[in-house]
Design a protein around this motif. Structure first.
Motif, mmCIF file in Angstrom:
data_model
loop_
_atom_site.group_PDB
_atom_site.id
_atom_site.type_symbol
_atom_site.label_atom_id
_atom_site.label_comp_id
_atom_site.label_asym_id
_atom_site.label_seq_id
_atom_site.Cartn_x
_atom_site.Cartn_y
_atom_site.Cartn_z
ATOM 1 N N VAL A 43 0.700 -1.245 0.017
ATOM 2 C CA VAL A 43 0.021 -0.117 -0.088
ATOM 3 C C VAL A 43 1.019 1.465 0.110
ATOM 4 C CG1 VAL A 43 -0.149 -0.014 2.466
ATOM 5 C CG2 VAL A 43 -1.927 0.972 1.065
ATOM 6 N N ILE A 44 0.361 2.369 -0.595
ATOM 7 C CA ILE A 44 1.037 3.520 -0.568
ATOM 8 C C ILE A 44 0.887 4.274 0.528
ATOM 9 C CG2 ILE A 44 1.557 5.715 -1.736
ATOM 10 C CD1 ILE A 44 0.488 4.227 -4.577
ATOM 11 N N ALA A 45 1.903 5.000 1.291
ATOM 12 C CA ALA A 45 1.906 5.480 2.565
ATOM 13 C C ALA A 45 2.284 7.210 2.265
ATOM 14 C CB ALA A 45 2.865 5.195 3.739
ATOM 15 N N LEU A 46 1.728 7.959 2.857
ATOM 16 C CA LEU A 46 1.795 9.398 2.737
ATOM 17 C C LEU A 46 2.404 10.145 3.720
ATOM 18 C CD1 LEU A 46 1.486 12.341 1.037
ATOM 19 C CD2 LEU A 46 -0.859 12.284 2.040
ATOM 20 N N THR A 47 3.548 11.170 3.605
ATOM 21 C CA THR A 47 4.086 11.870 4.564
ATOM 22 C C THR A 47 3.570 13.299 4.261
ATOM 23 O OG1 THR A 47 6.314 10.623 4.799
ATOM 24 C CG2 THR A 47 6.215 12.619 5.701
ATOM 25 N N GLU A 48 2.521 13.946 5.071
ATOM 26 C CA GLU A 48 1.713 14.929 4.749
ATOM 27 C C GLU A 48 2.443 16.302 4.586
ATOM 28 O OE1 GLU A 48 -2.440 17.550 5.814
ATOM 29 O OE2 GLU A 48 -1.616 15.414 7.013
ATOM 30 N N GLU A 49 3.643 16.107 5.686
ATOM 31 C CA GLU A 49 4.366 17.390 5.869
ATOM 32 C C GLU A 49 5.529 17.531 4.697
ATOM 33 O OE1 GLU A 49 4.225 14.839 7.847
ATOM 34 O OE2 GLU A 49 2.777 15.811 9.486
ATOM 35 N N ASN A 50 5.631 16.451 3.911
ATOM 36 C CA ASN A 50 6.431 16.574 2.593
ATOM 37 C C ASN A 50 5.935 17.121 1.436
ATOM 38 O OD1 ASN A 50 8.448 15.877 4.533
ATOM 39 N ND2 ASN A 50 9.062 13.870 3.683
ATOM 40 N N CYS A 51 4.626 16.827 1.536
ATOM 41 C CA CYS A 51 3.966 17.107 0.288
ATOM 42 C C CYS A 51 3.766 18.752 0.021
ATOM 43 C CB CYS A 51 2.459 16.491 0.342
ATOM 44 S SG CYS A 51 1.529 16.771 -1.345
ATOM 45 N N THR A 52 3.964 19.107 -1.345
ATOM 46 C CA THR A 52 3.982 20.512 -1.602
ATOM 47 C C THR A 52 2.786 20.749 -2.782
ATOM 48 O OG1 THR A 52 5.551 20.286 -3.328
ATOM 49 C CG2 THR A 52 6.293 20.853 -1.097
ATOM 50 N N SER A 53 1.881 19.923 -2.803
ATOM 51 C CA SER A 53 0.764 20.025 -3.809
ATOM 52 C C SER A 53 1.225 20.455 -5.160
ATOM 53 C CB SER A 53 -0.279 21.104 -3.363
ATOM 54 O OG SER A 53 -0.603 20.835 -2.038
ATOM 55 N N CYS A 54 2.350 19.732 -5.533
ATOM 56 C CA CYS A 54 2.908 20.141 -6.954
ATOM 57 C C CYS A 54 2.172 19.415 -8.012
ATOM 58 C CB CYS A 54 4.207 19.873 -7.016
ATOM 59 S SG CYS A 54 4.791 17.918 -6.932
ATOM 60 N N MET A 55 1.227 18.594 -7.613
ATOM 61 C CA MET A 55 0.562 17.816 -8.616
ATOM 62 C C MET A 55 1.286 16.872 -9.545
ATOM 63 S SD MET A 55 -2.528 18.755 -7.489
ATOM 64 C CE MET A 55 -3.600 18.125 -9.113
ATOM 65 N N ARG A 137 -5.810 8.274 6.572
ATOM 66 C CA ARG A 137 -5.362 6.784 6.448
ATOM 67 C C ARG A 137 -4.135 6.621 5.822
ATOM 68 N NH1 ARG A 137 -9.622 1.967 4.441
ATOM 69 N NH2 ARG A 137 -8.401 0.050 5.373
ATOM 70 N N LEU A 138 -3.800 7.205 4.925
ATOM 71 C CA LEU A 138 -2.650 7.238 3.998
ATOM 72 C C LEU A 138 -1.326 7.391 4.818
ATOM 73 C CD1 LEU A 138 -3.395 8.589 0.548
ATOM 74 C CD2 LEU A 138 -3.241 6.271 1.154
ATOM 75 N N GLY A 139 -1.592 8.425 5.859
ATOM 76 C CA GLY A 139 -0.371 8.687 6.668
ATOM 77 C C GLY A 139 -0.455 8.145 7.988
ATOM 78 N N ALA A 140 -1.372 7.156 8.127
ATOM 79 C CA ALA A 140 -1.285 6.106 9.214
ATOM 80 C C ALA A 140 -0.375 4.851 8.866
ATOM 81 C CB ALA A 140 -3.033 5.632 9.666
ATOM 82 N N TRP A 141 -0.390 4.684 7.265
ATOM 83 C CA TRP A 141 0.137 3.735 6.759
ATOM 84 C C TRP A 141 1.919 3.947 6.990
ATOM 85 C CZ3 TRP A 141 -2.085 -0.669 6.592
ATOM 86 C CH2 TRP A 141 -3.273 -0.609 5.879
ATOM 87 N N MET A 142 2.314 5.244 7.322
ATOM 88 C CA MET A 142 3.870 5.436 7.353
ATOM 89 C C MET A 142 4.295 4.706 8.560
ATOM 90 S SD MET A 142 5.190 7.416 5.444
ATOM 91 C CE MET A 142 6.581 7.588 6.165
ATOM 92 N N ALA A 143 3.538 4.089 9.579
ATOM 93 C CA ALA A 143 4.137 3.501 10.761
ATOM 94 C C ALA A 143 4.731 2.007 10.122
ATOM 95 C CB ALA A 143 3.029 3.282 11.783
ATOM 96 N N THR A 144 4.133 1.628 9.170
ATOM 97 C CA THR A 144 4.555 0.080 8.615
ATOM 98 C C THR A 144 5.564 0.412 7.462
ATOM 99 O OG1 THR A 144 2.814 0.280 6.951
ATOM 100 C CG2 THR A 144 2.384 -0.421 9.257
ATOM 101 N N VAL A 145 6.125 1.642 7.299
ATOM 102 C CA VAL A 145 6.945 1.666 6.223
ATOM 103 C C VAL A 145 8.397 1.149 6.989
ATOM 104 C CG1 VAL A 145 8.258 3.257 4.597
ATOM 105 C CG2 VAL A 145 5.796 3.533 4.948
ATOM 106 N N PRO A 146 9.072 0.193 6.291
ATOM 107 C CA PRO A 146 10.288 -0.059 6.828
ATOM 108 C C PRO A 146 11.405 0.854 6.660
ATOM 109 C CG PRO A 146 10.034 -1.337 4.700
ATOM 110 C CD PRO A 146 8.824 -0.528 4.875
ATOM 111 N N ALA A 147 12.513 0.821 7.199
ATOM 112 C CA ALA A 147 13.526 1.776 7.149
ATOM 113 C C ALA A 147 14.263 1.425 5.887
ATOM 114 C CB ALA A 147 14.708 1.696 8.354
ATOM 115 N N PRO A 148 15.029 2.500 5.420
ATOM 116 C CA PRO A 148 15.749 2.028 4.070
ATOM 117 C C PRO A 148 16.966 1.376 4.494
ATOM 118 C CG PRO A 148 16.018 4.506 5.079
ATOM 119 C CD PRO A 148 14.903 3.988 5.751
#
Length: 251
Positions: A43-55, A137-148
């Motif tokens: 699933v795709i997770a979102l970091t809202e703070e990094n989004c600049t709405s560049c589309m 809900r997309l931001g909640a998936w960030m807790a499951t994103v593994p470390a690089p």
């Protein structure tokens, strides 16, 4: 007939006996979670703070399953007399996973690392409309994103680590930094520019033309005498003979 059945039956029983002695590869899901590779596309997770709405992700999505809404917000100037600035504020970021083809283009083109792959895949729904995940809900998936993954031992250090390990300039403060920079900066030598050629005089000097005496018509004897004198003196005056106009002769 019986000779053909018996060997085949024995071969089948032998295959079954060999399978009984081997280790099973059956995944006991959902009792046992599968061991997924680190680059799994769940699933795709979102970091809202990094989004600049560049589309950019919404434009590059081949399925047009990303929906973004934003508005502009004016920021006060940071210094007195400065100019106010504007920034985009994200209002909505949604992904419709009923249309998503999991190509990963949106994650690759994001210039600010706002989208990440999460290995979670257990988000099936009874209603297809519930597969539209909003930004919460997309931001909640960030807790499951593994470390690089760790960098290769022979690779160069990241720019952030290099900048943090750089020693501070001597002197401290803006004045000390300016003084150290001025001391370390070599003296500039200004090269003399080549003088420009003088401007041309707009007055044009015409070449001197020798004036010659006008052509004077003369009679036959006088013309011969004048030609001899001109040849002796080197004069370029041309003497033309007189042409008589006789009306009677014309008739």
């Amino acid at each position: 007939m019986g000779d053909g059945i018996l060997p085949g039956l024995v071969k089948g029983l032998a295959t079954t006996a060999r399978s009984l002695t081997r280790h099973t590869h059956t995944a006991e899901y959902p009792d046992v979670s599968p061991a997924l590779p680190p680059r799994s596309r769940g699933v795709i997770a979102l970091t809202e703070e990094n989004c600049t709405s560049c589309m950019l992700c919404a434009r590059e999505c081949p399925d047009w399953c990303i929906y973004i809404d934003s508005h502009k917000e004016e920021l006060p100037p940071t210094t007195p007399g400065g100019r106010a600035r504007q920034r985009n504020v994200l209002d909505r970021f949604a992904i419709d996973f009923s249309l998503c083809m999991y190509c990963g283009i949106c994650i690759e083109v994001c210039p600010f690392d706002a989208l990440h792959w999460s290995p979670e895949f257990e988000y099936a729904e009874l209603d297809i409309r519930d597969l539209l995940h909003e930004k919460d809900r997309l931001g909640a998936w960030m807790a499951t994103v593994p470390a690089p993954p760790a960098l290769d031992p022979g690779s160069a250090d990241p720019a952030e680590v290099t900048a943090a390990a750089r020693p501070a300039r001597a002197g401290g403060g803006a004045g000390g930094m300016r003084g150290a920079g001025a001391a370390a900066r070599p003296t500039r030598v200004r090269k003399e520019s080549t003088p420009a050629p003088p401007a041309a005089d707009p007055t044009r000097v015409m070449p001197k033309v020798e004036q010659t005496s006008p052509v004077v018509p003369a009679d036959g004897a006088e013309a011969e005498q004048a030609a001899e004198q001109a040849a002796a003196q080197g004069d370029s005056t041309q003497v033309l003979p007189t042409v008589s106009t006789d009306d009677e002769g014309r008739e």
